[in-house]
Design a protein around this motif. Structure first.
Motif, PDB file in Angstrom:
ATOM      1  N   UNK A 226     -63.378 -42.923 -88.246  1.00 29.37           N
ATOM      2  CA  UNK A 226     -62.063 -43.440 -87.861  1.00 29.37           C
ATOM      3  C   UNK A 226     -62.085 -44.030 -86.458  1.00 29.37           C
ATOM      4  N   UNK A 227     -62.789 -43.380 -85.540  1.00 32.31           N
ATOM      5  CA  UNK A 227     -62.901 -43.912 -84.178  1.00 32.31           C
ATOM      6  C   UNK A 227     -63.560 -45.267 -84.178  1.00 32.31           C
ATOM      7  N   UNK A 228     -64.677 -45.394 -84.878  1.00 32.35           N
ATOM      8  CA  UNK A 228     -65.383 -46.676 -84.922  1.00 32.35           C
ATOM      9  C   UNK A 228     -64.565 -47.742 -85.639  1.00 32.35           C
ATOM     10  N   UNK A 229     -63.808 -47.349 -86.668  1.00 36.34           N
ATOM     11  CA  UNK A 229     -62.977 -48.307 -87.405  1.00 36.34           C
ATOM     12  C   UNK A 229     -61.853 -48.840 -86.529  1.00 36.34           C
ATOM     13  N   UNK A 230     -61.202 -47.949 -85.765  1.00 35.91           N
ATOM     14  CA  UNK A 230     -60.133 -48.403 -84.867  1.00 35.91           C
ATOM     15  C   UNK A 230     -60.682 -49.329 -83.790  1.00 35.91           C
TER      16      UNK A 230
END
Length: 235
Positions: A226-230
């Motif tokens: 999720x961090x990398x996607x955001x």
């Protein structure tokens, strides 16, 4: 020599992940509940239910105590908070503090570090308490700045987020807050920062969604993704 500036590589943005501590990095509910019960018993108050204590984890200590004992005033809540701190310290000295790190968190820190992210902590703990917890797990130095409620306005005030960004030079759009309570999500929102909720802490996932989290994850692997996607959303 290439004179076309559009073809030159652009520096990567400065990414900052700000983690809550209690309920996000470590599961400290057992020690917090035991210390709160000891403080309330010392002052002759009714002992709060464990769930009630979990609900206020993350708030500044005096504020949390007033939520649990609304009949006391601000001045007396400070006295009770000192009793709580003493009980927690005695528990730590006796080896009774239980603050296990949640499964997979170390791996998330490794992934972010390898990808060049900066990491920070913003917590309702005191600085002394945070140092003890993070040093116990040998992760204190993983975070470039440590924001605590005794050195800034507590959650959900945005002060700790602002201080973390100022300390690192990160912009709001490149900063993400990770936390388990609505206080974390509201702090991020008040600072104009996106947030990710984690379901393994002390508030329910739907509450985190309703407070404004970009998403709520249920595992460390989901958190890293999720961090990398955001971050990718901003290019």
């Amino acid at each position: 020599m290439n004179d076309n500036p559009q073809s030159l590589p652009h520096p990567s943005p400065l990414r900052l992940a700000v983690f809550d501590c209690d309920g996000t990095l470590v599961d400290s509910q057992y020690s917090i509940i035991a210390s709160m019960h000891a403080a309330f018993e010392h002052h002759g108050f009714d002992i709060p239910e464990p769930e009630a204590v979990r609900r206020v984890v993350g708030l500044p200590l005096e504020v949390a105590i007033r939520h649990l004992a609304p009949h006391i005033d601000e001045a007396f809540s400070v006295e009770v908070s000192e009793t709580y701190k003493s009980a927690f310290f005695q528990l730590r000295q006796a080896g009774g503090v239980q603050e296990p790190m949640f499964a997979g968190i170390s791996g998330v820190l490794d992934q972010l570090d390898a990808a060049g992210w900066l990491m920070a902590v913003a917590t309702g703990k005191s600085h002394r308490g945070l140092m003890a917890t993070l040093n116990h797990h040998n992760i204190y130095d993983r975070f470039v700045t440590h924001q605590t409620a005794d050195r800034a306005h507590g959650k959900p005030h945005p002060d700790m987020m602002h201080k973390a960004m100022n300390a690192t030079g990160a912009n709001r759009e490149d900063t993400i807050m990770i936390g388990d309570t609505t206080f974390d999500i509201e702090m991020a929102k008040n600072a104009g920062v996106r947030s990710i909720g984690v379901s393994w802490g002390y508030h329910k996932p739907q509450e985190l969604h309703d407070a404004g989290a970009a998403c709520v994850v249920s595992s460390a692997d989901e958190l890293a993704a999720a961090l990398f996607a955001l971050a990718e959303q901003d290019g």
